[in-house]
Design an enzyme around this catalytic site. Structure first.
Site, PDB file in Angstrom:
ATOM      1  N   ASP A 195       0.868  -1.171   0.000  1.00 24.28           N
ATOM      2  CA  ASP A 195       0.000   0.000   0.000  1.00 24.28           C
ATOM      3  C   ASP A 195       0.908   1.225   0.000  1.00 24.28           C
ATOM      4  OD1 ASP A 195      -1.706   2.136   0.507  1.00 24.28           O
ATOM      5  OD2 ASP A 195      -2.897   1.057   1.996  1.00 24.28           O
ATOM      6  N   SER A 239       2.129  12.795 -15.662  1.00 24.01           N
ATOM      7  CA  SER A 239       1.189  12.657 -16.770  1.00 24.01           C
ATOM      8  C   SER A 239       1.088  13.980 -17.494  1.00 24.01           C
ATOM      9  CB  SER A 239      -0.198  12.262 -16.239  1.00 24.01           C
ATOM     10  OG  SER A 239      -1.197  12.425 -17.227  1.00 24.01           O
ATOM     11  N   TYR A 254      -6.908  14.559 -10.561  1.00 24.70           N
ATOM     12  CA  TYR A 254      -5.775  13.815 -11.115  1.00 24.70           C
ATOM     13  C   TYR A 254      -4.725  14.784 -11.649  1.00 24.70           C
ATOM     14  CZ  TYR A 254      -3.348  10.364 -14.076  1.00 24.70           C
ATOM     15  OH  TYR A 254      -2.418   9.549 -14.669  1.00 24.70           O
ATOM     16  N   LYS A 284      -0.848  14.903 -10.328  1.00 22.70           N
ATOM     17  CA  LYS A 284       0.277  14.672 -11.238  1.00 22.70           C
ATOM     18  C   LYS A 284       1.152  15.919 -11.370  1.00 22.70           C
ATOM     19  CE  LYS A 284      -0.338  10.358 -12.238  1.00 22.70           C
ATOM     20  NZ  LYS A 284       0.663   9.333 -11.934  1.00 22.70           N
TER      21      LYS A 284
END
Length: 260
Positions: free
Chosen positions: A57, A136, A149, A153
């Protein structure tokens, strides 16, 4: 062959997609790979190549401590960390779910930071190493339908520079670089298509937005397109490269047009 011969590498999020491609190519090029994920090696591809998949994890610092300690105990050192694990949820700036935002922040940002911390502690002891963080194009291109997101990123890309400068100015012999992939054909893409279909109606999506049914289509890359860069950054071929952001996106971040 042999571009990373003898190196010991940890790759997170390695059970499928980009992480699996990274692990397989690194092993093919001579590295000893410790792969981690929260899911299993369902089709046994990693096991077939002699790569052990460890349950981890990302959010648990004690798990990071144990992973790095066990890796050193079994293999003698840690040369490379590929911080690849990540999660994504759909949501624009007014429809995002706060629990999902926190989930992305915990896995994508905190998991990456903990990985850097414990890899650095190990690499400082040996005086060398390479940390590769997976960001990303979402960090730069304002994909508002994945707003949380994008934020996570972007944090990865920014934090990686801090790590790189820390290592360079303290002459630690450790490098840190960031890869920013565009659209890559992975199981994540299939998951996103389903979630967008379920939740897209709650978001403001103008005609021909990138995720609208009438939107432009783009050619997706393959996981190996990213894995080849990972091997380069893990190898001594990139010994003068640190603090860089490497875009692998077929021009997606520099043009408004769709590139087939």
């Amino acid at each position: 062959m042999g571009r990373v011969e003898g190196k010991v590498v940890i790759v997170t999020g390695a059970a499928r997609g980009i992480g699996r491609a990274d692990a397989l190519l690194l092993a093919r090029e001579g590295a000893t790979v410790v792969a981690t994920d929260v899911i299993e090696d369902e089709d046994g591809v990693l096991a077939e190549r002699g790569i052990k998949l460890v349950s981890q994890d990302e959010r648990d610092e004690s798990a990071w401590e144990a992973l790095v300690s066990d890796t050193i105990a079994q293999h003698g050192c840690l040369d490379v960390l590929v911080n690849n694990a990540g999660v994504i949820h759909v949501g624009d700036p007014v429809t995002f779910d706060m629990d999902e935002w926190r989930h992305m922040s915990a896995v994508n940002i905190e998991g990456m930071m903990l990985g850097c911390k414990h890899a650095l502690l190990a690499m400082i002891e040996t005086g060398s190493g390479s940390i590769i963080n997976m960001s990303s194009v979402a960090a730069r291109s304002g994909l508002y339908f994945y707003s949380g997101y994008c934020a996570s990123k972007g944090a990865i890309a920014a934090y990686s520079k801090s790590v790189a400068v820390y290592c360079a100015q303290n002459k630690l012999g450790i490098r840190c670089n960031t890869i920013l992939p565009g659209g890559i054909e992975t199981p994540l893409v299939e998951y996103l298509a389903v979630e967008l279909d379920q939740r897209g109606s709650s978001m403001r999506l103008p005609p021909q937005s990138p995720v609208s049914p009438d939107g432009p289509t783009m050619r997706f890359g393959e996981p190996d397109d990213i894995a080849y860069m990972v091997v380069y950054l893990a190898s001594e071929e990139s010994k003068f490269m640190s603090g860089s952001e490497i875009y692998i996106d077929n021009t997606a971040t520099i043009t408004a047009a769709s590139v087939e």
